[in-house]
Design an enzyme around this catalytic site. Structure first.
Site, PDB file in Angstrom:
ATOM      1  CB  CYS A  29      -0.917  -0.014   1.217  1.00 16.58           C
ATOM      2  SG  CYS A  29      -1.797  -1.579   1.482  1.00 16.58           S
ATOM      3  CB  ALA A  66       0.238   5.993  -3.000  1.00 16.76           C
ATOM      4  N   PRO A  67       1.989   7.664  -0.744  1.00 18.41           N
ATOM      5  CG  PRO A  67       2.563   9.769   0.119  1.00 18.41           C
ATOM      6  CD  PRO A  67       1.833   8.498   0.467  1.00 18.41           C
ATOM      7  N   GLY A  95       6.519   7.337   0.887  1.00 15.97           N
ATOM      8  CA  GLY A  95       7.408   7.567   2.016  1.00 15.97           C
ATOM      9  C   GLY A  95       8.146   6.326   2.469  1.00 15.97           C
ATOM     10  CE  LYS A  96       5.033   4.294   6.411  1.00 17.45           C
ATOM     11  NZ  LYS A  96       4.077   5.413   6.572  1.00 17.45           N
ATOM     12  CG  ASP A 109      -1.815   3.200  -3.402  1.00 17.90           C
ATOM     13  OD1 ASP A 109      -1.395   3.228  -2.226  1.00 17.90           O
ATOM     14  OD2 ASP A 109      -2.940   3.620  -3.736  1.00 17.90           O
ATOM     15  NE  ARG A 153      -3.374   6.789  -2.035  1.00 14.18           N
ATOM     16  CZ  ARG A 153      -2.776   7.363  -1.009  1.00 14.18           C
ATOM     17  NH1 ARG A 153      -2.966   8.648  -0.762  1.00 14.18           N
ATOM     18  NH2 ARG A 153      -1.984   6.664  -0.222  1.00 14.18           N
ATOM     19  CG  ASP A 173       1.772   2.731   6.160  1.00 19.37           C
ATOM     20  OD1 ASP A 173       1.581   2.598   7.382  1.00 19.37           O
ATOM     21  OD2 ASP A 173       1.691   3.831   5.586  1.00 19.37           O
ATOM     22  CB  CYS A 201      -1.004   6.256  11.295  1.00 19.55           C
ATOM     23  SG  CYS A 201      -2.242   6.542  10.014  1.00 19.55           S
TER      24      CYS A 201
END
Length: 469
Positions: free
Chosen positions: A110, A112-113, A115-116, A134, A139, A179, A232
């Protein structure tokens, strides 16, 4: 900040005597962070050239805090050079704690965008394969841009539902990061709009999605491989109970310890239905315990398959053969001519041409016929009308020493910003009028894009969609 009453009651139950300290964090400003792209620059070198104040994030070796209200690092040329990614500090933790090494096959399910995914790609150091997926195609376009900006070339970028993706990659990946889409409770301080989204789609809605994703990811992980699951949010239905569900459905998985930090809290077994003790190995991140937002992490390992009577391990699921479509039988003369200025050897068996696009593929890619993908491998450029034009992605992939024709500007040179805006540059002070051809444009030694030189004037080839306004 006004929080939903039901959310506050849940946090009281979860945190007990720490609840007041948690509520106090809403009176404090959010934290801003950046993560250094170690594929392009070392942490030490970045600290020496960083033009604004930064402070190390203590549990992320390449992460730093910056003062978000005082500086704009996203507008600096070093950002355009892909030297760092702007990311909330706690959100750096999942990719940091997934133990990826060069040469592995890695999936960000998963992504996008990005960061991971950008951190996972940097960890691979150009070896192995990164698959970034994604489900949202819009995205996924932003995801692709961030991976290109970071100079990641050994990649596949897809936009698929996880269940469909599993058909292409049975027991294939060494490491998987999930994520997961979640109710976002840990981001309420960072983004007040998350509260309204939570009221529309809460934990019950997302927990069903997360369980589906976990099972599909489990099918794509090779025996012995590891999954890092993160959210999160604080709700147990999306955290401890999601991990409990996977272990019940897939008993070949076990929970692994995560590299600790003093500010981390243990997972809470009492929040699961079975109260399994191993859930203490999972991690909860609370904003009143460290300088970041809320997160949950769990690291899981899939048991190796049993040995057969010969003593050899049973092989994991096989992949479909790589498609022969696009395979280059003869390298175009125009590409050979351009490559005379490139300082690394081109392997013909990794070249593919689709229409006008020339790609340099990872060493091992399955047949993806029927899959929705945005990118397979590194886009070298366009071959059209008997000429070759190198791509923006290729420029970002190259390091200064990889190419012979370089125009390297100081960060203070006004021509850097003019270049990033797409303007034509006068460079007769740097090269003789007789010089011509494709030049790699750099800022302080780090690539930004291409320009085509003729008569002391540089025609700007910086990608239109990336230009500064």
């Amino acid at each position: 900040m006004k929080l939903p009453v039901s959310f506050e009651e849940k946090m009281k139950r979860l945190l007990k005597e720490e609840f007041d300290a948690y509520m106090d964090c809403y009176k404090k400003p959010r934290f801003y962070g950046l993560r250094v792209n170690t594929r392009k620059i070392s942490v030490e070198a970045f600290q020496e050239i960083c033009p604004f104040p930064i402070t190390p994030i203590p549990w992320i070796e390449n992460g730093f805090y910056y003062e978000g209200t005082a500086v704009s690092p996203g507008k600096h040329p070093y950002y355009a050079a892909g030297l760092y990614y702007l990311q909330e500090p706690s959100a750096m933790t999942p990719a940091n704690r997934l133990p990826v090494v060069p040469g592995e096959r890695v999936l960000d399910l998963c992504a996008a965008p990005g960061g991971k995914a950008t951190e996972l790609g940097a960890k691979l150091k150009g070896e192995g394969l990164l698959v970034a997926n994604d489900i949202s195609s819009s995205r996924a376009k932003g995801l692709l841009k961030n991976l290109e900006l970071f100079g990641i070339g050994n990649l596949l970028v897809l936009s698929e539902e996880p269940g469909h993706l599993a058909q292409y990659f049975p027991e294939y990946f060494d490491k998987i990061l999930i994520d997961a889409p979640c109710s976002g409770e840990g981001m309420f301080r960072k983004d007040k709009k998350m509260v309204r989204a939570w009221e529309e789609h809460g934990p019950d809605y997302f927990s069903k999605i997360q369980k589906h994703i976990l099972l599909q990811a489990a099918a794509m992980l090779r025996p012995g491989g590891k999954i890092l699951y993160s959210t999160c949010t604080f709700d147990e239905r999306e955290n401890e109970q999601a991990i409990e569900f996977l272990l019940q459905e897939c008993p070949e998985f076990t929970i692994q310890a995560i590299v600790p930090y003093d500010g981390f809290a243990e997972g809470i077994p009492q929040l699961s239905n079975t109260q399994m003790e191993d859930l203490k190995k999972t991690v909860r991140i609370f904003p009143h315990r460290l300088d970041g937002e809320g997160h949950y992490l769990a690291l899981l390992q899939k048991r190796e398959k049993a040995f057969d009577l010969s003593g050899s391990p049973r092989k994991s699921g096989s992949l479909a053969q790589k498609s022969q479509r696009g395979r280059v039988r003869e390298v175009p003369e125009e590409l050979i001519s351009f490559w005379q200025d490139v300082n690394w050897e081109l392997s013909q068996d990794r070249l593919e041409i689709h229409g006008e696009k020339v790609y340099y593929m990872p060493s091992e890619v399955p047949d993806l016929s029927g899959a929705r993908f945005l990118r397979t491998g590194l886009l070298l450029g366009d071959w059209k009308k008997r000429r070759f034009e190198p791509s923006q992605a290729f420029a970002m992939y190259l390091k200064k020493e990889d190419y012979q024709k370089i125009l390297d500007f100081s960060c203070a040179d006004e021509r850097v910003r003019k270049y990033l805006k797409g303007e034509t540059l006068e460079v007769s002070d740097l090269v003789s009028p007789s010089e011509k051809g494709w030049y790699l444009i750099c800022v302080d030694g780090y690539s930004l894009g291409w320009g085509k030189l003729s008569g002391g004037t540089l025609k700007n080839k910086y990608l239109a969609g990336w230009r500064l306004s």
